[in-house]
Enzyme design. Sequence first.
Site, PDB file in Angstrom:
ATOM      1  N   HIS A  61       0.599  57.522 -29.299  1.00  0.00           N
ATOM      2  CA  HIS A  61       0.643  56.206 -29.919  1.00  0.00           C
ATOM      3  C   HIS A  61      -0.774  55.803 -30.309  1.00  0.00           C
ATOM      4  O   HIS A  61      -1.715  56.117 -29.600  1.00  0.00           O
ATOM      5  CB  HIS A  61       1.234  55.159 -28.958  1.00  0.00           C
ATOM      6  CG  HIS A  61       1.731  53.949 -29.673  1.00  0.00           C
ATOM      7  ND1 HIS A  61       0.910  52.886 -29.948  1.00  0.00           N
ATOM      8  CD2 HIS A  61       2.947  53.657 -30.194  1.00  0.00           C
ATOM      9  CE1 HIS A  61       1.607  51.987 -30.613  1.00  0.00           C
ATOM     10  NE2 HIS A  61       2.840  52.426 -30.773  1.00  0.00           N
ATOM     11  N   ASP A  93      10.340  55.970 -28.555  1.00  0.00           N
ATOM     12  CA  ASP A  93      11.293  56.781 -29.308  1.00  0.00           C
ATOM     13  C   ASP A  93      11.733  58.034 -28.582  1.00  0.00           C
ATOM     14  O   ASP A  93      12.700  58.678 -28.980  1.00  0.00           O
ATOM     15  CB  ASP A  93      10.687  57.158 -30.659  1.00  0.00           C
ATOM     16  CG  ASP A  93      10.585  55.947 -31.553  1.00  0.00           C
ATOM     17  OD1 ASP A  93      11.466  55.083 -31.437  1.00  0.00           O
ATOM     18  OD2 ASP A  93       9.629  55.858 -32.325  1.00  0.00           O
TER      19      ASP A  93
HETATM   20  N1  CMC Z   1       1.960  65.880 -30.573  1.00  0.00           N
HETATM   21  C1  CMC Z   1       0.871  66.678 -30.556  1.00  0.00           C
HETATM   22  N2  CMC Z   1      -0.388  66.251 -30.731  1.00  0.00           N
HETATM   23  C2  CMC Z   1      -0.559  64.955 -30.959  1.00  0.00           C
HETATM   24  C3  CMC Z   1       0.512  64.053 -30.994  1.00  0.00           C
HETATM   25  C4  CMC Z   1       1.811  64.557 -30.789  1.00  0.00           C
HETATM   26  N3  CMC Z   1       2.873  63.757 -30.812  1.00  0.00           N
HETATM   27  N4  CMC Z   1       0.048  62.810 -31.227  1.00  0.00           N
HETATM   28  C5  CMC Z   1      -1.289  62.926 -31.344  1.00  0.00           C
HETATM   29  N5  CMC Z   1      -1.652  64.228 -31.177  1.00  0.00           N
HETATM   30  C6  CMC Z   1      -3.015  64.766 -31.158  1.00  0.00           C
HETATM   31  C7  CMC Z   1      -3.605  64.836 -32.564  1.00  0.00           C
HETATM   32  O1  CMC Z   1      -3.345  66.109 -33.157  1.00  0.00           O
HETATM   33  C8  CMC Z   1      -5.074  64.639 -32.252  1.00  0.00           C
HETATM   34  O2  CMC Z   1      -5.590  65.851 -31.719  1.00  0.00           O
HETATM   35  P1  CMC Z   1      -7.116  66.294 -32.049  1.00  0.00           P
HETATM   36  O3  CMC Z   1      -7.987  65.221 -31.455  1.00  0.00           O
HETATM   37  O4  CMC Z   1      -7.254  67.622 -31.407  1.00  0.00           O
HETATM   38  O5  CMC Z   1      -7.211  66.347 -33.541  1.00  0.00           O
HETATM   39  C9  CMC Z   1      -5.085  63.632 -31.112  1.00  0.00           C
HETATM   40  O6  CMC Z   1      -3.821  63.836 -30.442  1.00  0.00           O
HETATM   41  C10 CMC Z   1      -5.188  62.176 -31.563  1.00  0.00           C
HETATM   42  O7  CMC Z   1      -4.131  61.928 -32.459  1.00  0.00           O
HETATM   43  P2  CMC Z   1      -4.195  61.037 -33.770  1.00  0.00           P
HETATM   44  O8  CMC Z   1      -3.257  61.624 -34.803  1.00  0.00           O
HETATM   45  O9  CMC Z   1      -5.620  60.839 -34.168  1.00  0.00           O
HETATM   46  O10 CMC Z   1      -3.613  59.696 -33.213  1.00  0.00           O
HETATM   47  P3  CMC Z   1      -3.106  58.499 -34.097  1.00  0.00           P
HETATM   48  O11 CMC Z   1      -3.399  57.284 -33.328  1.00  0.00           O
HETATM   49  O12 CMC Z   1      -3.642  58.575 -35.488  1.00  0.00           O
HETATM   50  O13 CMC Z   1      -1.529  58.785 -34.206  1.00  0.00           O
HETATM   51  C11 CMC Z   1       0.789  58.742 -33.860  1.00  0.00           C
HETATM   52  C12 CMC Z   1      -0.565  58.133 -33.473  1.00  0.00           C
HETATM   53  C13 CMC Z   1       1.917  57.905 -33.230  1.00  0.00           C
HETATM   54  C14 CMC Z   1       0.992  58.721 -35.385  1.00  0.00           C
HETATM   55  C15 CMC Z   1       0.835  60.188 -33.331  1.00  0.00           C
HETATM   56  O14 CMC Z   1       0.645  60.215 -31.935  1.00  0.00           O
HETATM   57  C16 CMC Z   1       2.143  60.896 -33.687  1.00  0.00           C
HETATM   58  O15 CMC Z   1       2.271  61.387 -34.817  1.00  0.00           O
HETATM   59  N6  CMC Z   1       3.124  60.958 -32.731  1.00  0.00           N
HETATM   60  C17 CMC Z   1       4.414  61.548 -33.012  1.00  0.00           C
HETATM   61  C18 CMC Z   1       5.259  60.585 -33.814  1.00  0.00           C
HETATM   62  C19 CMC Z   1       5.790  59.452 -32.968  1.00  0.00           C
HETATM   63  O16 CMC Z   1       6.345  59.669 -31.894  1.00  0.00           O
HETATM   64  N7  CMC Z   1       5.649  58.212 -33.502  1.00  0.00           N
HETATM   65  C20 CMC Z   1       6.231  57.034 -32.858  1.00  0.00           C
HETATM   66  C21 CMC Z   1       5.224  56.007 -32.509  1.00  0.00           C
HETATM   67  S1  CMC Z   1       5.952  54.755 -31.458  1.00  0.00           S
HETATM   68  C22 CMC Z   1       7.098  53.961 -32.448  1.00  0.00           C
HETATM   69  C23 CMC Z   1       6.475  53.092 -33.460  1.00  0.00           C
HETATM   70  O17 CMC Z   1       5.831  52.096 -33.071  1.00  0.00           O
HETATM   71  O18 CMC Z   1       6.646  53.357 -34.649  1.00  0.00           O
END
Ligand code: CMC
Length: 431
Positions: free
Chosen positions: A313, A371
């Site tokens: 998240h 989720d």
């Molecule tokens: N699986 C694997 N790796 C992950 C995941 C994941 N679900 N989420 C983040 N990472 C890794 C990402 O690759 C990055 O690694 P590195 O530092 O090595 O490059 C690190 O963790 C930080 O991630 P980020 O993408 O910079 O984090 P963000 O804050 O931009 O993204 C997110 C948040 C929710 C988009 C992401 O965690 C994600 O895509 N999760 C899966 C989708 C999901 O479950 N979304 C629902 C969110 S809750 C419901 C809502 O409010 O909509």
Amino acid sequence: MKLADNKSTLSFSNGSPQVELPVYQGTIGPDVIDIRKLYAQTGMFTYDPGFMSTASCQSAITYIDGDKGELLYRGYPIEQLAEKCDYLDTCYLLLNGELPDNAQRDDFHQLVTNHTMVNEQMQFFLRGFRRDAHPMAVLTGLVGALSAFYHDSTDIHNPEHRNIAAIRLIAKMPTLVAMAYKYGLGQPYMYPQNNLSYAGNFLRMMFGTPCEEYKVNPVIEKAMDRIFILHADHEQNASTSTVRLCGSSGTNPFAAIAAGVACLWGPAHGGANEAALNMLYDIQKQGGVEKIGDFIKQVKDKNSNVKLMGFGHRVYKNYDPRAKLMQETCNEVLEALGLQNDPLFALAKALEKIALEDEYFVSRKLYPNVDFYSGIVQRAVGIPVNLFTGIFALARTVGWIAQLNEMIADPEYKIGRPRQLYVGSPRRNVP
Ligand code: CMC
């Protein structure tokens, strides 16, 4: 806004004069540096794609402490609201700032109930869609189309119009979601039945038919209500920011909320519940619990583009409090339906356990989000996977509208218009 004791000074290495920037304090949470005059004073913009460090507004609705794993609606912890209130109480709270007393509660329930039907013409509009259309495509259209049916509540600058649009949207979303579902099935639409609760009425419109009496199962009713409460608002997330930006042009509330529905559809946001369940199905097909190791390997491989859906998240870096409550509901529903040994639930639990112990997830502070479990609950209830995000949209509508109305009533409100760092070709002539 309250000035903080702290002051900030921006200095430049090229000898340009220093700039003093005011710092403001909220009631809780980080202070903010006010950069509104930065461009006028320096000729420079700030750069913050993804809004990693930018507060786009001031708001008194929802507060998240990502490190503590805390979520407050109008100051009340989500755990207490989930325990002691129902969804319509939560809607009242989000819209009005306070929980209703008994008389206000009755009035509000009555008001919402009186608006549950949609204009009969909406069903002919719905008929224009293919039967196999994704429900989010249908909902984006239906919600936007409400503005063509309710002309007396489209002036966003009129507080009465805003109030009535809020009630209409909250009341009609369950009807629209259920209509989208019934249309796909080819079953007759079920008109709302106003002696049922908000969640009970939704369940009947979804699963009832005109040929039989539908009996609402109280465990499922409570579970649906909890799903609605947990998804009701989440401060300035992507879809809420979309609604604010869209509404900032002065467009009507139905159009602004339709923009929120469209944004929510994406798998990084509301679409994650659908994606999380599809991920579990895939692992199941490949061999179930035994294959978790292989799946986790793929997730860790940066070139694979595979994510553990339902994990991670932007704000929660400890745990998502909604996920805990959802897991509790998941146990209750599966037990009530005799599905305790559901293989998909067992798979989800095993996957969660392995991920929570894995260095990759631990070091990145990746925890299950709401989720991860909401899909399992919805599947057990009988909601098809492609409707999960529609349920999220139904529940989030109140948050969108509360945030939109807060923005319009804010004397500092302006049309949203970000700037950019231009990296394209400088001026040139066509040969
Ligand atoms: N699986 C694997 N790796 C992950 C995941 C994941 N679900 N989420 C983040 N990472 C890794 C990402 O690759 C990055 O690694 P590195 O530092 O090595 O490059 C690190 O963790 C930080 O991630 P980020 O993408 O910079 O984090 P963000 O804050 O931009 O993204 C997110 C948040 C929710 C988009 C992401 O965690 C994600 O895509 N999760 C899966 C989708 C999901 O479950 N979304 C629902 C969110 S809750 C419901 C809502 O409010 O909509």
